[in-house]
Design a protein around this motif. Sequence first.
Motif, PDB file in Angstrom:
ATOM      1  N   ASP A  43       0.682  -0.735   0.257  1.00 47.39           N
ATOM      2  CA  ASP A  43       0.073   0.034   0.139  1.00 47.39           C
ATOM      3  C   ASP A  43       1.063   1.087  -0.016  1.00 47.39           C
ATOM      4  OD1 ASP A  43      -2.872  -0.381  -0.363  1.00 47.39           O
ATOM      5  OD2 ASP A  43      -2.247  -2.232   1.456  1.00 47.39           O
ATOM      6  N   GLU A  47       0.236   3.966  -2.528  1.00 51.73           N
ATOM      7  CA  GLU A  47       0.517   5.031  -2.716  1.00 51.73           C
ATOM      8  C   GLU A  47       0.987   6.199  -3.327  1.00 51.73           C
ATOM      9  OE1 GLU A  47      -1.020   8.168   1.074  1.00 51.73           O
ATOM     10  OE2 GLU A  47      -0.819   5.997   1.393  1.00 51.73           O
ATOM     11  N   ARG A  48       2.186   5.865  -3.148  1.00 48.21           N
ATOM     12  CA  ARG A  48       2.619   7.223  -3.116  1.00 48.21           C
ATOM     13  C   ARG A  48       3.243   7.272  -5.325  1.00 48.21           C
ATOM     14  NH1 ARG A  48       7.656   5.651  -0.727  1.00 48.21           N
ATOM     15  NH2 ARG A  48       8.792   3.984  -2.659  1.00 48.21           N
ATOM     16  N   ILE A  50       0.434   6.232  -6.886  1.00 43.84           N
ATOM     17  CA  ILE A  50      -0.731   7.101  -7.263  1.00 43.84           C
ATOM     18  C   ILE A  50      -0.929   8.192  -6.708  1.00 43.84           C
ATOM     19  CG2 ILE A  50      -3.531   7.469  -6.320  1.00 43.84           C
ATOM     20  CD1 ILE A  50      -2.556   5.595  -8.855  1.00 43.84           C
ATOM     21  N   ARG A  51      -0.246   9.063  -6.194  1.00 43.55           N
ATOM     22  CA  ARG A  51      -0.552  10.230  -5.750  1.00 43.55           C
ATOM     23  C   ARG A  51       1.031  11.477  -6.464  1.00 43.55           C
ATOM     24  NH1 ARG A  51      -1.959  12.230  -0.197  1.00 43.55           N
ATOM     25  NH2 ARG A  51      -2.682  10.308   0.848  1.00 43.55           N
ATOM     26  N   ILE A  66      -5.787  14.654  -0.577  1.00 45.10           N
ATOM     27  CA  ILE A  66      -5.643  12.676  -1.589  1.00 45.10           C
ATOM     28  C   ILE A  66      -5.772  12.223  -0.198  1.00 45.10           C
ATOM     29  CG2 ILE A  66      -5.807  11.146  -3.240  1.00 45.10           C
ATOM     30  CD1 ILE A  66      -5.015  12.813  -5.299  1.00 45.10           C
ATOM     31  N   ARG A  67      -6.737  11.475   0.420  1.00 51.44           N
ATOM     32  CA  ARG A  67      -6.840  10.267   1.223  1.00 51.44           C
ATOM     33  C   ARG A  67      -6.777   9.255   0.719  1.00 51.44           C
ATOM     34  NH1 ARG A  67     -11.218  13.173   4.135  1.00 51.44           N
ATOM     35  NH2 ARG A  67     -10.566  14.829   5.220  1.00 51.44           N
ATOM     36  N   TYR A  68      -5.732   8.688   0.307  1.00 47.20           N
ATOM     37  CA  TYR A  68      -5.289   6.847  -0.317  1.00 47.20           C
ATOM     38  C   TYR A  68      -6.870   5.908   0.887  1.00 47.20           C
ATOM     39  CZ  TYR A  68      -3.549   2.091  -1.545  1.00 47.20           C
ATOM     40  OH  TYR A  68      -3.307   1.142  -1.509  1.00 47.20           O
ATOM     41  N   LYS A  71      -7.050  -0.264  -1.746  1.00 50.33           N
ATOM     42  CA  LYS A  71      -7.051  -0.975  -2.674  1.00 50.33           C
ATOM     43  C   LYS A  71      -7.153  -2.171  -2.552  1.00 50.33           C
ATOM     44  CE  LYS A  71      -1.837  -2.823  -2.397  1.00 50.33           C
ATOM     45  NZ  LYS A  71      -2.920  -4.143  -1.818  1.00 50.33           N
ATOM     46  N   ILE A  80      -8.010   0.995  -6.953  1.00 48.39           N
ATOM     47  CA  ILE A  80      -7.084   1.734  -6.188  1.00 48.39           C
ATOM     48  C   ILE A  80      -8.370   2.835  -5.509  1.00 48.39           C
ATOM     49  CG2 ILE A  80      -5.264   3.526  -5.850  1.00 48.39           C
ATOM     50  CD1 ILE A  80      -4.094   1.925  -7.850  1.00 48.39           C
ATOM     51  N   TYR A  81      -8.866   2.876  -4.363  1.00 52.92           N
ATOM     52  CA  TYR A  81     -10.033   4.036  -4.011  1.00 52.92           C
ATOM     53  C   TYR A  81      -8.790   5.447  -3.380  1.00 52.92           C
ATOM     54  CZ  TYR A  81     -12.377  -0.229  -4.857  1.00 52.92           C
ATOM     55  OH  TYR A  81     -12.850  -1.535  -5.552  1.00 52.92           O
ATOM     56  N   LEU A  82      -9.582   6.519  -3.998  1.00 50.81           N
ATOM     57  CA  LEU A  82      -9.190   7.671  -3.144  1.00 50.81           C
ATOM     58  C   LEU A  82     -10.658   8.265  -2.695  1.00 50.81           C
ATOM     59  CD1 LEU A  82      -6.516   8.638  -5.782  1.00 50.81           C
ATOM     60  CD2 LEU A  82      -6.083   7.436  -4.322  1.00 50.81           C
TER      61      LEU A  82
END
Length: 133
Positions: A43, A47-48, A50-51, A66-68, A71, A80-82
């Motif tokens: 994760d 996260e890194r 996708i950011r 953005i809040r991760y 997935k 992947i959910y944000l």
Amino acid sequence: MQYNPAARSFEVSIRIFTDDLERALAQSNNGQRFIVRNDDKNDPFVERYIRKAFVLSDAQKRPAEIRYVGKEQEEDATWIYLEIPFQGKLEGYKLRNEALMEVFDDQVNMTNLKFTSDKKTFLFKKGQSVHTL
């Protein structure tokens, strides 16, 4: 990408083929090998990645928070959910979606945006990875 007025945020679901995501993670982490599963420890890497690849910014080019959320791996794809807290109007906002563009020269990312009663679809590709919302 759908706006939830009760939560005052965009709920974002990104679907990426798992083998492509693993390849992108390896490329952005010095060739380290990744196997993406629901119970993995990847994760922070996802996260890194996708950011960097998915950024909503305002008219002053300030990136939105953005809040991760996490997935979820299914068959050959990973979701992947944000969450992106948001209030106000979309005027002047831009979205950058460069996921997998460093892996595939012909990568095209489609983003469906639902905000109030508006529904729009944007196509992102190399040389056109940013759209004004």
